[in-house]
Scaffold this active site. Structure first.
Site, short mmCIF file in Angstrom:
data_model
loop_
_atom_site.label_atom_id
_atom_site.label_comp_id
_atom_site.label_asym_id
_atom_site.label_seq_id
_atom_site.Cartn_x
_atom_site.Cartn_y
_atom_site.Cartn_z
N LYS A 24 0.82 -1.19 0.07
CA LYS A 24 0.13 -0.04 0.01
C LYS A 24 0.98 1.11 0.10
CE LYS A 24 -1.71 1.70 4.01
NZ LYS A 24 -1.11 2.86 4.24
N ASN A 25 1.90 1.08 0.77
CA ASN A 25 2.88 2.45 0.97
C ASN A 25 3.79 2.72 -0.14
OD1 ASN A 25 1.20 3.01 3.18
ND2 ASN A 25 2.84 2.40 4.68
N CYS A 118 -5.22 12.03 13.06
CA CYS A 118 -5.82 11.20 12.98
C CYS A 118 -5.46 10.35 14.32
CB CYS A 118 -5.32 10.48 11.68
SG CYS A 118 -3.63 9.61 11.92
N ARG A 123 -0.48 15.20 12.53
CA ARG A 123 0.14 14.32 11.39
C ARG A 123 0.61 15.70 10.32
NH1 ARG A 123 -1.20 9.19 10.11
NH2 ARG A 123 0.72 9.10 8.66
N PRO A 124 1.82 16.56 11.16
CA PRO A 124 1.92 17.69 10.30
C PRO A 124 2.69 17.58 9.07
CG PRO A 124 3.49 17.13 12.01
CD PRO A 124 2.53 16.26 12.17
N ASP A 307 4.72 0.82 11.92
CA ASP A 307 3.54 0.12 11.36
C ASP A 307 3.38 -1.41 11.76
OD1 ASP A 307 3.66 1.79 8.36
OD2 ASP A 307 2.91 2.50 10.33
N ARG A 399 -8.43 -0.49 4.63
CA ARG A 399 -7.53 0.52 3.96
C ARG A 399 -6.40 -0.10 3.33
NH1 ARG A 399 -7.10 5.97 6.92
NH2 ARG A 399 -5.83 6.18 5.02
C1 EPZ Z 1 4.10 7.04 6.10
O1 EPZ Z 1 3.34 8.10 6.57
C2 EPZ Z 1 3.49 5.76 6.17
N1 EPZ Z 1 2.27 6.11 5.26
C3 EPZ Z 1 3.12 5.21 7.56
O2 EPZ Z 1 2.16 4.19 7.25
C4 EPZ Z 1 4.23 5.18 8.29
O3 EPZ Z 1 3.60 4.73 9.77
C5 EPZ Z 1 4.93 6.48 8.26
O4 EPZ Z 1 5.26 6.51 6.98
C6 EPZ Z 1 6.23 6.00 9.07
O5 EPZ Z 1 6.77 4.99 8.48
C7 EPZ Z 1 2.47 5.77 3.86
O6 EPZ Z 1 3.53 5.59 3.32
C8 EPZ Z 1 1.24 6.24 2.99
P1 EPZ Z 1 6.19 10.52 8.11
P2 EPZ Z 1 4.03 9.88 6.59
O7 EPZ Z 1 6.27 11.48 7.10
O8 EPZ Z 1 4.87 9.80 5.22
C9 EPZ Z 1 6.45 13.64 11.44
C10 EPZ Z 1 0.36 2.81 7.62
O9 EPZ Z 1 -0.07 2.13 8.74
N2 EPZ Z 1 6.26 14.69 10.40
O10 EPZ Z 1 7.41 9.53 7.95
O11 EPZ Z 1 2.81 10.42 7.03
C11 EPZ Z 1 5.27 12.81 11.84
O12 EPZ Z 1 4.28 13.38 12.57
C12 EPZ Z 1 0.73 4.27 7.66
O13 EPZ Z 1 0.69 2.17 6.52
C13 EPZ Z 1 6.55 16.12 10.85
O14 EPZ Z 1 6.82 16.36 11.71
O15 EPZ Z 1 5.11 9.48 7.87
C14 EPZ Z 1 5.75 11.52 12.19
O16 EPZ Z 1 6.02 11.79 13.82
C15 EPZ Z 1 0.55 4.86 8.91
N3 EPZ Z 1 6.51 17.05 9.54
C16 EPZ Z 1 7.30 11.56 11.75
O17 EPZ Z 1 7.45 12.67 11.10
C17 EPZ Z 1 6.29 16.62 8.31
O18 EPZ Z 1 6.25 17.31 7.27
C18 EPZ Z 1 7.29 10.34 10.64
O19 EPZ Z 1 6.22 10.67 9.44
C19 EPZ Z 1 6.16 15.14 8.10
C20 EPZ Z 1 6.06 13.99 9.20
#
Ligand code: EPZ
Length: 420
Positions: A24-25, A118, A123-124, A307, A399
């Protein structure tokens, strides 16, 4: 409303073979990359999960045409019909933010709803926005929407303050069409990002350092179509490995990439499971009678995946001793704990740590799924809980897991989807 009903038992032994679906990702950014060209992308091994249909609905609103045959998708954006990703879609799936970079790069304008928080935390997207501004985009936040414009993106040096999967993906796609060279530092290293880079290169992008923390992109004038296979879903694979370890089962997982599962395999072996690689893309997991407790801390790839945290927690409820699980990626990713307590687990949450005491026999109950991976953990717990477990609000599950109840039925679980 659909629910999942499981008839669990302490002495369940899952046995048999499971084919793991595409990731999915990995497929979500690959579909968003279709905005970068007016030619066709052919993506194979796609998972038929709800989030794929959500992003395809968004892509259609933006002007895409697509066709799905089996697990293959053809998607093409001949011309843009809209540059807006509306709130109701972004709220349904925050990965909709992945259209921001491609829209800006190809069309110079994007209006994307701010993804709210969420169930797993705030989720910034500040890192996405800061990076795109460095490429020359003008971005303002108005009425819950990101208003972004850019006459022409131009290359820059960008260092991510922290590892972000989506931020890395958005910037890689935007930089592919920006004028000049972009250097991205402190990139996330997830295999899904490597899979995206390989697709972008097939489309004509010039990317060096794929799979590394520093990636160089030389922008090109335009990108073309490509045919590309989506990598197997390492989190689905990890979920089934835990299922085998949890039920002292004997499961063969095929169509996976063991190289993407190293940390998960290491932790499961430590807990006592036997995991043996078979020909190329298969693994066999044999669960042990005694499960060893261990402390786990989630971290960016190649560390232990956030995850997999909820799924692993269920295994630790059956370990002989205490385990401390520390969640470092998201600020509220323990919502499954309250539901596991209803099934008889002994877990205490303090801040970013959950202390799991085992071994606690679980007993069936009615529970509520709060997010995708929490849903998977409740299924795993229901399998070994004595009696009937009913899981409500399983739209979260669909999902990210393709026909999970059928796959589990195929290896001996008494699980069914009930509609009422
Ligand atoms: C991806 O989400 C995955 N989703 C998530 O999988 C996964 O948990 C996550 O990466 C971490 O591995 C998809 O790929 C569609 P991040 P993403 O940006 O990209 C912070 C699942 O269950 N952050 O790596 O949203 C954020 O809050 C889902 O399949 C900022 O602060 O994750 C988090 O604490 C859930 N500012 C950390 O970084 C930003 O601009 C990691 O987030 C972006 C992120």
């Amino acid at each position: 409303m659909e629910r999942i009903r499981i008839r669990g038992t302490h002495d369940l032994r899952l046995q048999g073979e499971v084919r793991i679906s595409g990731s999915k990702n990995a497929v979500l950014p690959a579909i968003a990359a279709g905005l970068l060209t007016n030619e066709k992308l052919n993506l194979t091994n796609i998972p038929l999960v709800k989030d794929v249909f959500t992003i395809l609905t968004l892509m259609k609103q933006l002007g895409a045409e697509y066709d799905i045959e089996g697990n293959s998708l053809a998607v093409q954006v001949r011309d843009i019909a809209s540059d807006e990703a509306a709130y109701e879609l972004v709220r349904a799936m925050r990965a909709s933010i992945l259209v921001l970079g491609p829209l800006l790069a190809r069309y110079g304008k994007a209006v994307v709803a701010l993804p709210g928080g969420c169930a797993i935390g705030s989720r910034p997207i500040d890192l996405h926005i800061n990076g795109l501004q460095k490429l020359g985009a003008t971005i303002s936040l108005e009425h819950g929407y990101i208003q972004a414009t850019a006459d022409k993106l131009s290359g820059a040096s960008i260092e991510f303050e922290k590892k972000t999967v989506g931020g890395t993906e958005n910037l890689l796609m935007a930089a592919s069409l920006a004028a000049g060279e972009t250097v991205l530092k402190n990139c996330a290293l997830e295999p899904e990002i490597t899979n995206l880079c390989e697709l972008l290169v097939k489309m004509g992008a010039r990317i060096d350092g794929i799979g590394e923390e520093t990636v160089r992109v030389i922008g090109v004038r335009e990108l073309g179509g490509a045919t590309h296979e989506i990598i197997p879903d390492r989190i689905e694979a990890g979920t089934f490995l835990v299922a085998g370890a949890l039920t002292r089962g004997d499961i063969l997982l095929n169509h996976i990439n063991p190289a993407h599962l190293q940390t998960i395999i290491e932790k499961l072996r430590y807990s006592g499971a036997i995991i043996e690689p078979l020909r190329g893309s298969a693994l066999r997991v044999v669960g042990s009678r005694e499960i060893k407790p261990q402390d786990i801390t989630t971290s960016p790839y190649p560390g232990f995946p956030t995850d997999m945290q909820a799924q692993f927690m269920v295994l630790m409820t059956q370990a002989l001793g205490t385990s401390i699980i520390t969640e470092t990626i998201f600020d509220r990713r323990f919502s499954h704990v309250n539901e596991l307590l209803r099934l008889g687990a002994n877990i205490e949450v303090q801040g970013d740590k959950a202390t799991v005491k085992g071994r606690t026999p679980l007993s069936g109950a009615e529970v509520i799924a709060t997010d995708l991976r929490a849903s998977a953990s409740l299924i795993l717990a229901g399998l070994i809980a004595n009696g009937e477990t009913v899981i409500n609000e399983i739209e979260h599950l669909d999902r990210g897991y393709e026909r999970i109840e059928e796959k589990l039925q195929g290896i001996g679980a008494s699980i069914e989807r009930i509609r009422n």
